[in-house]
Design a protein around this motif. Structure first.
Motif, mmCIF file in Angstrom:
data_model
loop_
_atom_site.group_PDB
_atom_site.id
_atom_site.type_symbol
_atom_site.label_atom_id
_atom_site.label_comp_id
_atom_site.label_asym_id
_atom_site.label_seq_id
_atom_site.Cartn_x
_atom_site.Cartn_y
_atom_site.Cartn_z
ATOM 1 N N PHE A 214 0.863 -1.179 0.000
ATOM 2 C CA PHE A 214 0.000 0.000 0.000
ATOM 3 C C PHE A 214 0.897 1.226 0.000
ATOM 4 O O PHE A 214 1.965 1.234 0.623
ATOM 5 N N ALA A 215 0.469 2.256 -0.716
ATOM 6 C CA ALA A 215 1.281 3.477 -0.802
ATOM 7 C C ALA A 215 0.360 4.680 -0.882
ATOM 8 O O ALA A 215 -0.820 4.573 -1.254
ATOM 9 N N VAL A 216 0.918 5.838 -0.540
ATOM 10 C CA VAL A 216 0.117 7.055 -0.497
ATOM 11 C C VAL A 216 0.948 8.252 -0.929
ATOM 12 O O VAL A 216 2.156 8.312 -0.658
ATOM 13 N N ALA A 217 0.302 9.185 -1.613
ATOM 14 C CA ALA A 217 0.913 10.469 -1.962
ATOM 15 C C ALA A 217 -0.023 11.569 -1.503
ATOM 16 O O ALA A 217 -1.198 11.596 -1.892
ATOM 17 N N LEU A 218 0.478 12.462 -0.641
ATOM 18 C CA LEU A 218 -0.263 13.644 -0.240
ATOM 19 C C LEU A 218 0.558 14.857 -0.663
ATOM 20 O O LEU A 218 1.651 15.095 -0.134
ATOM 21 N N LEU A 219 0.056 15.576 -1.648
ATOM 22 C CA LEU A 219 0.745 16.724 -2.219
ATOM 23 C C LEU A 219 -0.021 17.981 -1.825
ATOM 24 O O LEU A 219 -1.246 18.043 -1.981
ATOM 25 N N LEU A 220 0.694 18.985 -1.324
ATOM 26 C CA LEU A 220 0.074 20.212 -0.857
ATOM 27 C C LEU A 220 0.439 21.370 -1.772
ATOM 28 O O LEU A 220 1.613 21.562 -2.110
ATOM 29 N N TYR A 221 -0.582 22.156 -2.138
ATOM 30 C CA TYR A 221 -0.434 23.262 -3.077
ATOM 31 C C TYR A 221 -1.018 24.534 -2.453
ATOM 32 O O TYR A 221 -1.872 24.468 -1.558
ATOM 33 N N PRO A 222 -0.615 25.712 -2.958
ATOM 34 C CA PRO A 222 -1.287 26.941 -2.528
ATOM 35 C C PRO A 222 -2.758 26.883 -2.909
ATOM 36 O O PRO A 222 -3.115 26.328 -3.960
ATOM 37 N N PRO A 223 -3.641 27.409 -2.071
ATOM 38 C CA PRO A 223 -5.081 27.311 -2.379
ATOM 39 C C PRO A 223 -5.455 27.964 -3.702
ATOM 40 O O PRO A 223 -6.401 27.530 -4.365
ATOM 41 N N GLY A 224 -4.699 28.985 -4.127
ATOM 42 C CA GLY A 224 -4.998 29.624 -5.403
ATOM 43 C C GLY A 224 -4.781 28.722 -6.598
ATOM 44 O O GLY A 224 -5.318 28.971 -7.682
ATOM 45 N N ALA A 225 -4.012 27.649 -6.394
ATOM 46 C CA ALA A 225 -3.789 26.689 -7.479
ATOM 47 C C ALA A 225 -4.910 25.662 -7.560
ATOM 48 O O ALA A 225 -4.876 24.775 -8.428
ATOM 49 N N GLY A 226 -5.912 25.788 -6.683
ATOM 50 C CA GLY A 226 -6.953 24.781 -6.595
ATOM 51 C C GLY A 226 -7.616 24.406 -7.907
ATOM 52 O O GLY A 226 -7.724 23.211 -8.229
ATOM 53 N N PRO A 227 -8.075 25.373 -8.725
ATOM 54 C CA PRO A 227 -8.745 24.975 -9.966
ATOM 55 C C PRO A 227 -7.869 24.148 -10.900
ATOM 56 O O PRO A 227 -8.345 23.177 -11.513
ATOM 57 N N GLU A 228 -6.592 24.500 -11.028
ATOM 58 C CA GLU A 228 -5.705 23.717 -11.889
ATOM 59 C C GLU A 228 -5.459 22.339 -11.286
ATOM 60 O O GLU A 228 -5.515 21.313 -12.003
ATOM 61 N N VAL A 229 -5.182 22.304 -9.986
ATOM 62 C CA VAL A 229 -4.951 21.018 -9.316
ATOM 63 C C VAL A 229 -6.185 20.130 -9.438
ATOM 64 O O VAL A 229 -6.076 18.921 -9.705
ATOM 65 N N ALA A 230 -7.360 20.714 -9.259
ATOM 66 C CA ALA A 230 -8.594 19.934 -9.332
ATOM 67 C C ALA A 230 -8.770 19.284 -10.698
ATOM 68 O O ALA A 230 -9.184 18.120 -10.801
ATOM 69 N N ARG A 231 -8.461 20.012 -11.755
ATOM 70 C CA ARG A 231 -8.609 19.453 -13.103
ATOM 71 C C ARG A 231 -7.638 18.301 -13.327
ATOM 72 O O ARG A 231 -7.996 17.259 -13.896
ATOM 73 N N VAL A 232 -6.402 18.502 -12.895
ATOM 74 C CA VAL A 232 -5.418 17.429 -13.062
ATOM 75 C C VAL A 232 -5.808 16.225 -12.205
ATOM 76 O O VAL A 232 -5.714 15.069 -12.654
ATOM 77 N N TYR A 233 -6.255 16.489 -10.984
ATOM 78 C CA TYR A 233 -6.649 15.393 -10.097
ATOM 79 C C TYR A 233 -7.790 14.586 -10.714
ATOM 80 O O TYR A 233 -7.757 13.349 -10.726
ATOM 81 N N ARG A 234 -8.789 15.285 -11.227
ATOM 82 C CA ARG A 234 -9.903 14.588 -11.883
ATOM 83 C C ARG A 234 -9.405 13.718 -13.024
ATOM 84 O O ARG A 234 -9.764 12.535 -13.127
ATOM 85 N N ASP A 235 -8.567 14.272 -13.880
ATOM 86 C CA ASP A 235 -8.091 13.521 -15.040
ATOM 87 C C ASP A 235 -7.257 12.313 -14.612
ATOM 88 O O ASP A 235 -7.364 11.227 -15.202
ATOM 89 N N VAL A 236 -6.441 12.501 -13.579
ATOM 90 C CA VAL A 236 -5.606 11.401 -13.082
ATOM 91 C C VAL A 236 -6.477 10.267 -12.550
ATOM 92 O O VAL A 236 -6.287 9.085 -12.904
#
Length: 456
Positions: A214-236
């Motif tokens: 079992f493995a885990v990745a928790l990546l933290l970003y500035p909140p202003g990057a949320g929309p871009e991160v959300a799109r990439v997360y969805r696609d991933v």
């Protein structure tokens, strides 16, 4: 309610007959025993029976029926609605019945009705097996499973209740029975989502699955990057194999070793990817997220049971949660989700389903199975003066995403939101059938401290 003289005599007999402890108002330990996870819940049961065996549960239920008391059932005490307690009720407290026995040759595990997810996960770990549990270690197994059961492994192994093989139950008349697909199949069907409406689950048997890594990745970003991160997360996640799970989470930077001191206590956008496999496999899946600039990360292989403890939310705080299950996660939904994050009291969560959840058995009262995404507003706070603000935030999140809501919901994520939401969590088409099962096993609605199904 019985006359006081009869009640006093019956209580004395219960103290004599029960192997476990019996607590009434004024007894030492009573206030501790009626404390649950959600500090907003402050109820005063008439009696708390801290049962140690199935025989104790039978004794407690028969005592309650003799005195015409309603019955609340406490397993983990993690219900946001505080369903493990009831004012003036008898509480069947199962916490001492937390034994877990793994049967590796059978691919199954037998779990006591009072066991927590931590008990289950730790017992399974030496055998490199697991079954779908909640997202923290402090959730009670019984309530989680019988309410449907969603967790980090559900895309790989199905919902918790998809892995249910049998339930030992004490009914409202104090009788014991076992429900399986072959034995009392109608009751077994109702237990797939119907929760504690039909009796006290003293033990459950669950299917296990191999989980060698079992493995885990928790990546933290500035909140202003949320929309871009959300799109990439969805696609991933939509392209990922079912072994991948996780959540997109707006949160406050935790005081963890991997978080730079200047980010502790500040708003952050987190991308959590879990993987039922190796770290190398995880990194391949999460590569697009890793490629985005981020000031903090934790990427590691670890035991699943250890990860289950990492995100435990502390008891003693005020909690109000809800959820909406979604038809998808288009850009417009992601923008709305991210915009609401600025006012989050603690955690604002979007997580994927699909995989084995969508491919699981049909016909059970689990109407949210086909939703590919869900939003889970999770408000946690300390000051009662913030109650109205935090409750409103949860309502606002739900209102934001209504254009994409399927209308179905996982009831374990909700408090008392009215009969319409109970219908949404069980499926309107299933209500009559569930009510008929309720009428057979609990015609007087003794077990009513739950997402209640009225007897037909």
């Amino acid at each position: 309610m019985a006359p006081l003289s009869k009640a006093g005599t019956a209580l004395a007999e219960l103290r004599d007959d029960l192997c476990g402890e019996v607590l009434a108002p004024g007894d030492p330990g009573y206030d501790d025993a009626r404390t649950v996870f959600n500090a907003m819940v402050d109820r005063r049961p008439a009696v708390i029976a801290r049962c140690e065996s199935e025989a104790d549960v039978v004794t407690a239920v028969r005592f309650a029926r003799e005195l015409d008391l309603k019955i609340a059932v406490r397993g983990g005490g993690h219900s946001v609605a505080g369903d493990g307690l009831g004012d003036g009720a008898l509480v069947v407290d199962l916490r001492r019945m937390n034994e877990v026995t793994v049967h590796p040759a059978a691919g199954a595990v037998r779990v006591g009705g009072g066991a927590l997810m931590g008990d289950l996960d730790r017992a399974c770990a030496p055998y490199a097996v697991a079954t779908t549990g909640g997202r923290v270690s402090t959730t009670g197994v019984g309530g989680l499973v019988l309410g449907g059961g969603s967790g980090w492994l559900d895309r790989a192994f199905g919902l918790s209740v998809d892995n249910l093989l049998g339930v030992d139950l004490v009914t409202a008349d104090g009788e014991t029975l076992t429900a399986t697909a072959e034995d009392r199949p109608e009751l077994f069907w109702a237990l797939h989502g119907g929760g504690g409406n039909f009796g006290v689950a003293t033990s459950l048997t669950l299917r296990t699955h191999p989980l060698p890594a079992f493995a885990v990745a928790l990546l933290l970003y500035p909140p202003g990057a949320g929309p871009e991160v959300a799109r990439v997360y969805r696609d991933v996640l939509e392209a990922a194999p079912p072994e991948a799970g996780g959540e997109l989470i707006f949160m406050t930077g935790p005081p963890a070793p991997f978080v730079p001191p200047e980010l502790v206590g500040t708003p952050l956008c987190g991308a959590l990817v879990t993987f039922a496999g190796t770290e190398e496999e995880l990194r391949k899946v999460a590569a697009p997220l890793l490629a985005l600039a981020h000031p903090a990360e934790l990427v590691t292989a670890l035991h699943y049971a250890d990860f289950q403890c990492m995100l435990d939310d502390p008891p003693g705080l005020r909690n109000h949660w809800s959820a909406e299950y979604l038809t998808g996660a288009p850009d417009e939904l992601l923008d709305v989700f991210c915009a609401r994050a600025a006012s989050t009291p603690t955690q604002h969560v979007l997580f994927p389903l699909s995989g084995a959840v969508a491919d699981g058995p049909t016909g059970y009262p689990v109407p949210y199975r086909e939703a590919p995404w869900a939003v889970h507003p999770f408000a946690v706070w300390e000051d009662p003066a913030d109650d109205a603000r935090c409750r409103q935030w949860v309502k606002d999140v739900r209102a934001d995403v209504q254009p994409w809501s399927t209308g179905a919901v996982y009831l374990n994520f909700t408090g008392d939101e009215g009969p319409e939401r109970v219908a949404a969590g069980l499926g309107a088409a299933n209500l009559r059938r569930l009510a008929e099962v309720k009428a057979r096993y609990d015609p007087d609605n003794v077990f009513r401290f739950n997402h209640n199904i009225k007897p037909a």
